[in-house]
Design an enzyme around this catalytic site. Structure first.
Site, PDB file in Angstrom:
ATOM      1  N   TRP A 221       0.836  -1.203   0.000  1.00  0.00           N
ATOM      2  CA  TRP A 221       0.000   0.000   0.000  1.00  0.00           C
ATOM      3  C   TRP A 221       0.867   1.248   0.000  1.00  0.00           C
ATOM      4  CZ3 TRP A 221      -0.495   4.466   2.666  1.00  0.00           C
ATOM      5  CH2 TRP A 221      -1.649   5.223   2.436  1.00  0.00           C
ATOM      6  N   TYR A 225       1.233   3.983  -3.013  1.00  0.00           N
ATOM      7  CA  TYR A 225       0.823   5.364  -2.739  1.00  0.00           C
ATOM      8  C   TYR A 225       1.943   6.332  -3.110  1.00  0.00           C
ATOM      9  CZ  TYR A 225      -1.238   9.296  -0.159  1.00  0.00           C
ATOM     10  OH  TYR A 225      -1.780  10.511   0.185  1.00  0.00           O
ATOM     11  N   ASP A 241      -6.742  -0.490  -0.024  1.00  0.00           N
ATOM     12  CA  ASP A 241      -7.075   0.784   0.616  1.00  0.00           C
ATOM     13  C   ASP A 241      -8.540   0.789   1.046  1.00  0.00           C
ATOM     14  OD1 ASP A 241      -6.155   3.809   0.896  1.00  0.00           O
ATOM     15  OD2 ASP A 241      -8.202   3.806   0.121  1.00  0.00           O
TER      16      ASP A 241
END
Length: 287
Positions: A221, A225, A241
């Site tokens: 994640w 990002y 997410d």
């Protein structure tokens, strides 16, 4: 110094400003009267910038920086930060094949993917935000700025410090700010990794996500990002997410799993990042 930064309209400035405002670190950034301002540091020099809409196809950048030779680099960073070079027509044609995304695009035709001024700053923000709310992460970031950031020689309008340098964070005991020791070690480790590889956060560099995943405490994640907002990978997609899952579930009126979201997103390649931004932004209307 004032500069005009052009783009291909439309541009959803309220959405961009809302995103940045919700994540503004006290002392580093301000959002007021439709204007975004922040302190900046480049090659050891410090200054400030402000940006706001000017015309239908340009933003106005006001820059206060002591080194005029740095202006091209500053402009390049600002253009990435505000996604001014996005080819939205091409992106939207691809995404609009999905009826749900077609509807979201019609509602926000100028929506862009917010970037960031600096890769280390974004990585620190992302790690601070692991398993806590955006608000709590911003408060921690404010503590980090106040304790380790260099003060501006001439503070103005709420801008007091520049973000801490990698060399400072690499040796700091960041757990004293009120976070798990493991997270503090991850933050310092990321700073040290940048010292070891100054191109770690270079936009467009091949293999960027793999290098991030190799760092202690950086999972998929966080890496995705950072890829989306700093490396400017248009296909960056933070799998799992919660916001994306909740947005899709609310829009479609039924439960959605992380696996189902990832499978659905395959059709959105190579622009999954823009699909993610559309879903995130929809939360303000479906919550």
């Amino acid at each position: 110094m004032r500069l005009s930064l052009g783009f291909e309209p439309p541009y959803d400035w309220p959405a961009m400003l809302g995103f940045l405002s919700a994540r503004a670190i006290v002392g580093l950034e301000t959002v007021a009267d439709g204007v975004y301002s922040r302190s900046i540091s480049l090659s050891g020099a410090h200054g400030t910038l402000s940006i706001q809409p000017a015309t239908a196809d340009s933003l106005e950048l006001t820059l206060d920086f002591p080194d005029p030779t740095a202006v091209p680099e500053i402009v390049a960073r600002v253009r990435r930060m505000f996604d001014l070079d996005a080819e939205l027509a091409t992106i939207h044609r691809h995404l609009a094949v999905d009826p749900l995304l077609a509807r979201l695009i019609d509602e926000r035709p100028g929506l862009r993917v917010p970037g960031t001024w600096d890769g280390l700053e974004l990585a620190i923000r992302a790690v601070l935000g692991q398993q806590i709310t955006v608000g709590a992460a911003i408060k921690l970031a404010g503590k980090l700025l106040a304790q380790y950031g260099a003060p501006l020689a001439s503070p103005r309008d709420g801008l007091t410090h520049v973000f801490p340098e990698a060399a400072v964070l690499a040796v700091a005991d960041l757990a004293t700010l009120g976070m798990p020791k493991s997270r503090g070690r991850t933050l310092s480790g990321v700073a040290q990794a940048l010292l070891d590889d100054p191109l770690l956060f270079e936009p467009g560099r091949e293999g960027g996500v793999a290098r991030l995943l190799a760092l202690h405490g950086i999972g998929d994640w966080t890496a995705q990002y950072i890829a989306l907002r700093q490396l400017r990978d248009m296909d960056g997609f933070p799998n799992g997410d919660v916001g994306l899952i909740n947005a899709l579930a609310a829009l479609e009126g039924g439960p959605v799993t992380a696996k189902q979201l990832l499978a659905r997103a395959e059709a959105w390649r190579p622009y999954r990042g823009y699909a993610a931004q559309l879903l995130w932004t929809s939360l303000s209307r479906v919550d």
